[in-house]
Design a protein around this motif. Sequence first.
Motif, PDB file in Angstrom:
ATOM      1  N   GLY A  96     -11.244 -36.248 -12.234  1.00 59.93           N
ATOM      2  CA  GLY A  96     -11.696 -35.053 -12.938  1.00 59.93           C
ATOM      3  C   GLY A  96     -11.016 -34.809 -14.258  1.00 59.93           C
ATOM      4  N   GLU A  97     -10.224 -35.777 -14.731  1.00 61.20           N
ATOM      5  CA  GLU A  97      -9.455 -35.593 -15.954  1.00 61.20           C
ATOM      6  C   GLU A  97     -10.007 -36.414 -17.118  1.00 61.20           C
ATOM      7  N   ARG A  98     -10.967 -37.327 -16.858  1.00 64.24           N
ATOM      8  CA  ARG A  98     -11.412 -38.238 -17.908  1.00 64.24           C
ATOM      9  C   ARG A  98     -12.919 -38.422 -17.844  1.00 64.24           C
ATOM     10  N   LEU A  99     -13.507 -38.660 -19.012  1.00 67.46           N
ATOM     11  CA  LEU A  99     -14.906 -39.072 -19.135  1.00 67.46           C
ATOM     12  C   LEU A  99     -14.936 -40.484 -19.689  1.00 67.46           C
ATOM     13  N   LEU A 100     -15.660 -41.371 -19.004  1.00 69.15           N
ATOM     14  CA  LEU A 100     -15.776 -42.769 -19.423  1.00 69.15           C
ATOM     15  C   LEU A 100     -17.166 -43.021 -19.972  1.00 69.15           C
ATOM     16  N   CYS A 101     -17.242 -43.628 -21.157  1.00 70.41           N
ATOM     17  CA  CYS A 101     -18.536 -43.942 -21.772  1.00 70.41           C
ATOM     18  C   CYS A 101     -19.130 -45.152 -21.068  1.00 70.41           C
ATOM     19  N   GLU A 102     -20.200 -44.955 -20.317  1.00 71.32           N
ATOM     20  CA  GLU A 102     -20.887 -46.039 -19.630  1.00 71.32           C
ATOM     21  C   GLU A 102     -21.750 -46.845 -20.594  1.00 71.32           C
ATOM     22  N   ASP A 103     -22.365 -46.164 -21.582  1.00 67.34           N
ATOM     23  CA  ASP A 103     -23.209 -46.887 -22.538  1.00 67.34           C
ATOM     24  C   ASP A 103     -23.438 -45.991 -23.745  1.00 67.34           C
TER      25      ASP A 103
ATOM     26  N   ALA B  37      -3.332 -32.658 -11.912  1.00 65.57           N
ATOM     27  CA  ALA B  37      -2.016 -33.311 -11.990  1.00 65.57           C
ATOM     28  C   ALA B  37      -1.104 -32.512 -12.897  1.00 65.57           C
ATOM     29  N   MET B  38       0.114 -32.354 -12.491  1.00 60.80           N
ATOM     30  CA  MET B  38       1.069 -31.599 -13.277  1.00 60.80           C
ATOM     31  C   MET B  38       2.458 -32.170 -12.993  1.00 60.80           C
ATOM     32  N   ASP B  39       3.384 -31.793 -13.845  1.00 65.25           N
ATOM     33  CA  ASP B  39       4.745 -32.289 -13.637  1.00 65.25           C
ATOM     34  C   ASP B  39       5.396 -31.537 -12.464  1.00 65.25           C
ATOM     35  N   ARG B  40       6.575 -31.993 -12.120  1.00 64.69           N
ATOM     36  CA  ARG B  40       7.239 -31.446 -10.930  1.00 64.69           C
ATOM     37  C   ARG B  40       7.578 -29.970 -11.104  1.00 64.69           C
ATOM     38  N   HIS B  41       8.053 -29.631 -12.290  1.00 66.98           N
ATOM     39  CA  HIS B  41       8.425 -28.224 -12.523  1.00 66.98           C
ATOM     40  C   HIS B  41       7.209 -27.311 -12.386  1.00 66.98           C
ATOM     41  N   SER B  42       6.088 -27.722 -12.978  1.00 67.98           N
ATOM     42  CA  SER B  42       4.868 -26.910 -12.886  1.00 67.98           C
ATOM     43  C   SER B  42       4.382 -26.824 -11.451  1.00 67.98           C
ATOM     44  N   ALA B  43       4.500 -27.928 -10.705  1.00 69.89           N
ATOM     45  CA  ALA B  43       4.061 -27.910  -9.306  1.00 69.89           C
ATOM     46  C   ALA B  43       4.896 -26.944  -8.483  1.00 69.89           C
ATOM     47  N   GLU B  44       6.212 -26.977  -8.687  1.00 70.21           N
ATOM     48  CA  GLU B  44       7.066 -26.050  -7.950  1.00 70.21           C
ATOM     49  C   GLU B  44       6.746 -24.600  -8.297  1.00 70.21           C
ATOM     50  N   ARG B  45       6.494 -24.341  -9.572  1.00 69.93           N
ATOM     51  CA  ARG B  45       6.148 -22.977  -9.994  1.00 69.93           C
ATOM     52  C   ARG B  45       4.822 -22.545  -9.380  1.00 69.93           C
ATOM     53  N   ALA B  46       3.830 -23.460  -9.347  1.00 71.93           N
ATOM     54  CA  ALA B  46       2.529 -23.137  -8.764  1.00 71.93           C
ATOM     55  C   ALA B  46       2.647 -22.870  -7.265  1.00 71.93           C
TER      56      ALA B  46
ATOM     57  N   LEU C 110     -14.400 -28.740 -24.018  1.00 70.04           N
ATOM     58  CA  LEU C 110     -15.567 -29.571 -23.717  1.00 70.04           C
ATOM     59  C   LEU C 110     -15.664 -29.816 -22.219  1.00 70.04           C
ATOM     60  N   PHE C 111     -14.528 -30.089 -21.565  1.00 66.28           N
ATOM     61  CA  PHE C 111     -14.524 -30.285 -20.117  1.00 66.28           C
ATOM     62  C   PHE C 111     -14.853 -28.981 -19.393  1.00 66.28           C
TER      63      PHE C 111
ATOM     64  N   LYS D  45      -9.349 -34.729 -20.535  1.00 65.48           N
ATOM     65  CA  LYS D  45      -9.451 -33.278 -20.478  1.00 65.48           C
ATOM     66  C   LYS D  45      -8.349 -32.608 -21.287  1.00 65.48           C
ATOM     67  N   ARG D  46      -7.168 -33.232 -21.315  1.00 64.13           N
ATOM     68  CA  ARG D  46      -6.061 -32.629 -22.044  1.00 64.13           C
ATOM     69  C   ARG D  46      -6.385 -32.490 -23.534  1.00 64.13           C
TER      70      ARG D  46
END
Length: 772
Positions: free
Chosen positions: A437-444, A608-617, A467-468, A461-462
Amino acid sequence: MSAAEIVDPTRSPASSRQKVLQFLGPIIGVLLVIAAIITISLHNYRTTRQGAISLSSDLLRSQQKYVTEEVRNYLSPASDSAAIAQDMFREPLTDASPDAFMLYGRSMLAHMPQVDSFYLASDQKQFWMVTRHGKDYEQTHFQIENGHGVYRHTYVDQSGKPIGTGFDPAEGYDVTVRPWFRGAIKRIGRGEGALYWTDPYAYLAAREFTITASMAFQTSDGHQAVFATNIALNRLTSFLSNLQVGRSGKAVIVDMHSQIIAGQTAGDDGTQPTFDPANMHLDPKTQPVFIRALNTFKVKGPGPGLVAARGKNYVTIATALPFVHRRWVLLLNAPENDFSDFAITARRQNMWFSALVVGLASLLALGLIIQGRRIERLRRRIEIGREQMRAENASLYEIASTPDLFEASHDVPILTEALAARTNSRRASLWRLLPDGERLLCEDAFDPVRDVHSTGIEITKRENALLFEALFEGHSLSIDDARQDERSQNFQRIIMRSVEATSLVFHPVMRGHQAVGAIVLENPSRADAMEHIVAIVSSVVALRFSQALDQSDHQTDARPGVTHQLQDTRYDEGFLLPPASGVQDEAVPSGIYPQVPVMVISFADPYAMDRHSAERAMKVVSSLSEDIQRISRETGLFSVQVVSNRLVLVGGCSQEPDLNAVLRLADAAVSIREACLSLLASVDIDPVFRVGIDVGPVMAAMLGRDPAVFNLWGEAINVAELLAASAPDAGTIQVSEQAYLQLREHFLFRARGMFYLPNSGVTRSFILAGRR
């Protein structure tokens, strides 16, 4: 062969003549209508103008007769008083005050405001005067005292009772040399012509302009006496100034030498009249109309006339006033427009009506001219539409006949080629959302200018958060300038700039309510042909991308050594509030429950998030769970179940409908929303939850053994989930129509609109605002 000799066999001479007549016929008809209208309008204007001038002359004649009569009445006291005086005052005059003269003067002054004063004099230099003194009267007697001339004044009231005295020196005064005295003496014995009129003169003491009429007669002792009447012309001037001649006309009385007797003296500029004795003649610069009218009178005599001055036409009339020894002339003028305004107004109205008729005729002519052109354009449009339909059908046939169209493992370049051809885009591309859910891949991506396909480009997405966000919400974007729009600035810089594209169409590809990819069109120029082909390609791509997503999930499951807990971040189902926890030792029987109030709270999926953000969440999630658990117990809910990032709250579960259960659930929803908003705001996190409430049938059963798990599923839970997922804004509570009908007496709502339920149809939904 020269170009002039080349003949087009498809062109017909008859057709050319018809086209020429199609243009020239209506134009000639409009020109004839315009010519007829102009001719009729000019004739009507001339006729009306002549009638207006004739009417204005008649009006001026009536005005002239009225003014002449008024002037006669104004000056009549002089002749009437003189006729009476020669019979009343024939007794010899002595130095004693002539009481009859004083009484007569006071009476006349009381009833005739235009009379200023009366004189009585004799050839023995005796002189008496009666004039006004405020509201009373002044009686003056000239006499010689100690060899000096003195004016003795006696002030009396209306009855003749003295109220005061005074005197002024009159050294050298001789009444017999006064013009009014000598003029009257010379005309003695002429009967009706014996009345003598002086020229107008300024009476500076009273600040008035005066004319004196005098008559001489013999007293019984053989001496000559003169009776004089002084008439103030200021009142006559005021009368003429206030006279309404048309709307802005003027009137004046002059003599044959252009000296102004009364009336307008300040010119044609409309200022107030003044009485300057040194400048009492008509001024050619300021009064050219009166000057020309007087000259016309001198040549042609009395009557109306038409004078042009200062760019205007004036209607004038002149007539003699044979009341004095020298001829006075009454002059009246008024602008022609004062009397012909109705004609001008009628002409303007006719012009407007004529313009309207011409406009309508022109519109009809224009309609006739463009009728053939419109048919031709419609024919061309139909041909273009047919061409587009044939091209679309060809594209659809080509897409439908493509082998392995729905196989994700096979490339299908026809999809992007059809998109680029039908929308005339600079480039068309298909983008697949990867499982994270973080990326769009161009198929064609197909570039029709260079006729090449490309693939493999990724966007994250970042770097393209907005747009996402539009992708996940299923919102199509049509951006005219992607360089200026914050949603597409980064995408334009990285992807679109390579082909110098600026406009963007971003269309999410959805599988149900889940986004699986997107269709991107760069610089499309045929918006009319876009919707149909995009919808078709989107349906095909949704199936292809869904298949690829499912295959990716199966491949992830099949990896050795990877547990279910690692490939899915959602945990097993569990209860924050066990079912019927408030009822001791009473199991809920399995079965179908027809009216169960259900609330679903959906939180945004964690990424996906870093460890600090995960602990805060996790701290925030733990606090939210405790608050929800507490509120659920306080409001007496039946159960609170955790399902991944959703909470399923049940107000009550009984075979008989329980209105209190719905109320408890709605009350808990408001309290939970307030608690969530407060906690998230305290840690500076935007609202990430949506709430849906429904009342409907569910099935309940105890599943498994040792341990047995109580489970609810059915239509009410599904509808509540859909309402939560489709809530318009984060932090809002969306309820179904069934729940609204049971809660509207106790809570405040606003209508959301129509809501589609799969397998049920369209119904209404509402937003719960708060308690009443």
